[in-house]
Scaffold this active site. Structure first.
Site, mmCIF file in Angstrom:
data_model
loop_
_atom_site.group_PDB
_atom_site.id
_atom_site.type_symbol
_atom_site.label_atom_id
_atom_site.label_comp_id
_atom_site.label_asym_id
_atom_site.label_seq_id
_atom_site.Cartn_x
_atom_site.Cartn_y
_atom_site.Cartn_z
ATOM 1 N N VAL A 138 0.859 -1.179 0.000
ATOM 2 C CA VAL A 138 0.000 0.000 0.000
ATOM 3 C C VAL A 138 0.899 1.233 0.000
ATOM 4 O O VAL A 138 1.776 1.374 0.855
ATOM 5 C CB VAL A 138 -0.924 0.024 1.228
ATOM 6 C CG1 VAL A 138 -1.789 1.280 1.201
ATOM 7 C CG2 VAL A 138 -1.800 -1.221 1.272
ATOM 8 N N LYS A 139 0.673 2.117 -0.954
ATOM 9 C CA LYS A 139 1.504 3.307 -1.083
ATOM 10 C C LYS A 139 0.976 4.421 -0.183
ATOM 11 O O LYS A 139 -0.190 4.808 -0.266
ATOM 12 C CB LYS A 139 1.537 3.784 -2.540
ATOM 13 C CG LYS A 139 2.205 2.809 -3.487
ATOM 14 C CD LYS A 139 2.131 3.262 -4.936
ATOM 15 C CE LYS A 139 3.098 4.382 -5.214
ATOM 16 N NZ LYS A 139 3.127 4.721 -6.669
#
Length: 369
Positions: A138-139
């Site tokens: 997840v960025k």
């Protein structure tokens, strides 16, 4: 037949594609890239919006989702999560003998929450659970608030790609936030097996801004085009310093992987620079490099592979000092790049949702006629 991308892997660097048309997931484009040596995928709201606009079938899928969900953001998330799972399945199948940095896919939280810790952590955890794959990242933007979110998300077992990193100081902070999160996860009885992270350190944008600033103050022209690579090389030494020693060894023994450096923004913005400059200059072990399709094609055609990341590190410090001595405020420069990156991602995300709302309303109008 071995390619230049395979040669990168032999040097311990995993090459990923930066953005891909959604139609490529269906038509074999990602599989073809994997067979040429690509080993992972990352994207951002701007790239996702561009791909969506270029792909009529994805727009049709989205229109169907909008009829089901009505909320444009929820429809986007359903589409993005499904495509992330699809990409992961393709990489699982087509990446041969994957190493620790191979086979990953990342998806960004809503960039409009970049300064909201709670909203970022909640969405990061929800994405992590929705995609549910051991090589999904997840960025989270590396803002001051993002640093807190990175620690919190890691403590919940979320694998994080820290994005929009420009300064070596902020990069160190991101690494330390990841370590704090790992310790909390361990101390709360969590399993560190398979925990990993990447720090997306942006490259070419730094030269674009740095060259402009240096020229504005009349600095030494010999420094033109050198700040970005020097900056990244110092960040790599930060990685080496942080992820070593007794404390780290304990976390690694429990199953955690370090926060690898990921070179982002590797396309050449200045046409006077070599088109593979930012790939060739930063080749070294325990790293990832992401490239857009155009840069991949150039590197496959004429890329030169050699261990370059550990070369000239002392000189890299001098380059950064040279910019400061010339009157370029390094902290202000990198801070501006962070803010501009978030602003651009927020604009793309908002524009995408506006277009989706119009697509939904168009479908409703057709349904009423």
């Amino acid at each position: 037949m071995k390619t230049a991308l395979d040669d990168l892997a032999a040097h311990g660097q995993s090459p990923w594609v930066d953005g891909i048309g959604l139609d490529d997931l269906r038509d074999g484009g990602l599989a073809d890239l994997a067979e040429q040596g690509i080993r992972g995928l990352t994207t951002n709201p701007t790239l996702f919006r561009e791909a969506l606009n270029a792909d009529e079938e994805s727009r049709s899928r989205l229109a169907e989702l909008l009829r089901e969900k009505d909320d444009p953001k929820q429809a986007y998330l359903a589409l993005a999560e499904a495509d992330a799972r699809h990409a992961l399945a393709i990489l699982d199948e087509f990446v041969p003998d994957p190493g620790p940095r191979d086979g990953w896919v990342s998806l960004e939280v809503d960039p409009r929450s970049a300064y909201d810790v709670r909203a970022t952590v909640e969405e990061a955890y929800r994405l992590h659970r929705a995609v549910d794959h051991p090589r999904f990242l997840v960025k989270i933007p590396g803002t001051v608030q993002g640093l807190v979110a990175i620690e919190e998300a890691t403590a919940l077992g979320v694998r994080v790609n820290v994005t929009l990193l420009f300064s070596v100081y902020r990069h160190r902070q991101a690494a330390e936030a990841y370590l704090r999160g790992l310790r909390r996860l361990r101390d709360n009885g969590g399993d560190l097996t398979g925990m990993a992270s990447v720090a997306s350190f942006f490259v070419s944008r730094v030269d674009t801004a740095g060259d402009e600033a240096l020229r504005a103050v009349g600095g030494d022209s010999a420094l033109i085009g050198r700040l970005a690579v020097a900056n990244a090389k110092v960040a790599y030494w930060t990685y080496k310093e942080v992820f070593c020693g007794t404390d780290w060894d304990e976390l690694a023994a429990a199953g955690a992987a370090p926060q690898w450096c990921l070179w982002a923004s590797t396309s050449t913005k200045d046409p006077s620079y070599h088109d593979t400059k930012y790939v060739e200059s930063l080749i070294g072990p325990d790293t990832v490099t992401t490239m857009p399709r155009k840069t991949i094609e150039a590197f496959l055609d004429h890329g030169r592979v050699a261990a370059t990341l550990d070369e000239g590190v002392d000189e890299a410090d001098l380059v950064i000092d040279g910019f400061r001595a010339a009157g370029v405020d390094y902290d202000a420069l990198t801070g501006h790049l962070e803010q501009a990156g978030i602003r651009d991602f927020c604009a793309s995300f908002s524009e995408m949702l506006t277009e989706m709302t119009a697509l939904r309303d168009e479908g409703l109008t057709r349904g009423d006629s």
